[in-house]
Design a protein around this motif. Structure first.
Motif, PDB file in Angstrom:
ATOM      1  N   PHE A   1       0.841  -1.197   0.000  1.00 25.86           N
ATOM      2  CA  PHE A   1       0.000   0.000   0.000  1.00 25.86           C
ATOM      3  C   PHE A   1       0.879   1.251   0.000  1.00 25.86           C
ATOM      4  O   PHE A   1       0.642   2.184  -0.767  1.00 25.86           O
ATOM      5  N   SER A   2       1.892   1.284   0.847  1.00 27.83           N
ATOM      6  CA  SER A   2       2.797   2.433   0.937  1.00 27.83           C
ATOM      7  C   SER A   2       3.579   2.619  -0.348  1.00 27.83           C
ATOM      8  O   SER A   2       3.811   3.745  -0.783  1.00 27.83           O
ATOM      9  N   ALA A   3       3.989   1.525  -0.962  1.00 26.78           N
ATOM     10  CA  ALA A   3       4.757   1.601  -2.208  1.00 26.78           C
ATOM     11  C   ALA A   3       3.918   2.204  -3.329  1.00 26.78           C
ATOM     12  O   ALA A   3       4.465   2.788  -4.254  1.00 26.78           O
ATOM     13  N   GLY A   4       2.616   2.102  -3.219  1.00 23.03           N
ATOM     14  CA  GLY A   4       1.742   2.683  -4.226  1.00 23.03           C
ATOM     15  C   GLY A   4       1.881   4.181  -4.345  1.00 23.03           C
ATOM     16  O   GLY A   4       1.500   4.770  -5.339  1.00 23.03           O
ATOM     17  N   SER A   5       2.479   4.820  -3.320  1.00 26.18           N
ATOM     18  CA  SER A   5       2.659   6.269  -3.383  1.00 26.18           C
ATOM     19  C   SER A   5       4.085   6.662  -3.724  1.00 26.18           C
ATOM     20  O   SER A   5       4.373   7.817  -3.980  1.00 26.18           O
ATOM     21  N   ALA A   6       5.001   5.691  -3.707  1.00 28.41           N
ATOM     22  CA  ALA A   6       6.386   5.995  -4.043  1.00 28.41           C
ATOM     23  C   ALA A   6       6.513   6.140  -5.552  1.00 28.41           C
ATOM     24  O   ALA A   6       5.872   5.408  -6.302  1.00 28.41           O
TER      25      ALA A   6
END
Length: 195
Positions: free
Chosen positions: A138-143
């Motif tokens: 989920f966090s990587a989706g914003s990187a």
């Protein structure tokens, strides 16, 4: 009746894990017995112990299976091309929050069981590992490059959005499709789209 081959035994084990994962998702770990799982698999309870040392061992594998399935879906959604990271994450949140009795969240489904276990138990470790993988995805989706680093914690905004998404799903499952739950879902989706 003769003994099954090693290949058949592996297929039987995989079938038990998949069926257990589904049943445990749907009903909760405490509400499903080994007999329930084996009956759904079309096998005997005695055969269970040829594959697993205990129900706990099966729950660990079934939990890992459920988290791997969810992780695969999340990566597929976030891996689409032609959309911004914000659009992809908003799409994931929208799909996650869509009421679907056939698709249970392993974070929610296995939480009561994992919470009742001691730190270091295999069930707790499987839950922690599975939830951490979903959070990282989920966090990587914003990187910008779609990756995160173990050295750096996720962005605080991503952490809040992840928690809001899970919370909104819990509220939706508990209260049903009432207007205020719809408002909570909408607020979470809008917050993700603005992130």
């Amino acid at each position: 009746m003769g003994r099954s081959s090693a290949g058949q035994a592996l297929q039987n084990r995989a079938r038990i894990v998949e069926i257990a994962s589904r049943l445990l998702h749907e009903r909760g770990v405490e509400a499903v017995s080994v007999a329930d799982i084996m009956a759904a698999a079309g096998m005997t309870v005695g055969g269970f112990y040829k594959h697993f040392a205990s129900k706990e061992a099966l729950v660990e594998e079934a939990s890992a299976f459920a988290f791997a399935d969810a992780l695969s879906l999340w990566r597929k959604i976030l891996g689409k091309t032609g959309r911004t990271a914000e659009e992809l994450r908003a799409g994931l949140v929208e799909q996650y929050l869509r009421p679907d009795p056939q698709r249970h969240c392993p974070i929610i489904a296995f939480a009561p069981y994992a919470a009742g276990k001691d730190d270091g138990s295999s069930a707790r470790e499987a839950y922690d590992k599975g939830t951490a993988a979903l959070l990282e995805t989920f966090s990587a989706g914003s990187a910008p490059d779609g990756t995160t680093s173990d050295a750096e914690p996720p962005d605080p905004e991503a952490l809040l959005l992840f928690a809001a998404m899970i919370g909104a799903r819990v509220l939706g499952e508990a209260a049903g499709d009432v207007p205020w739950v719809g408002a909570v879902r909408k607020a979470v989706v809008e917050a993700v789209a603005k992130s």
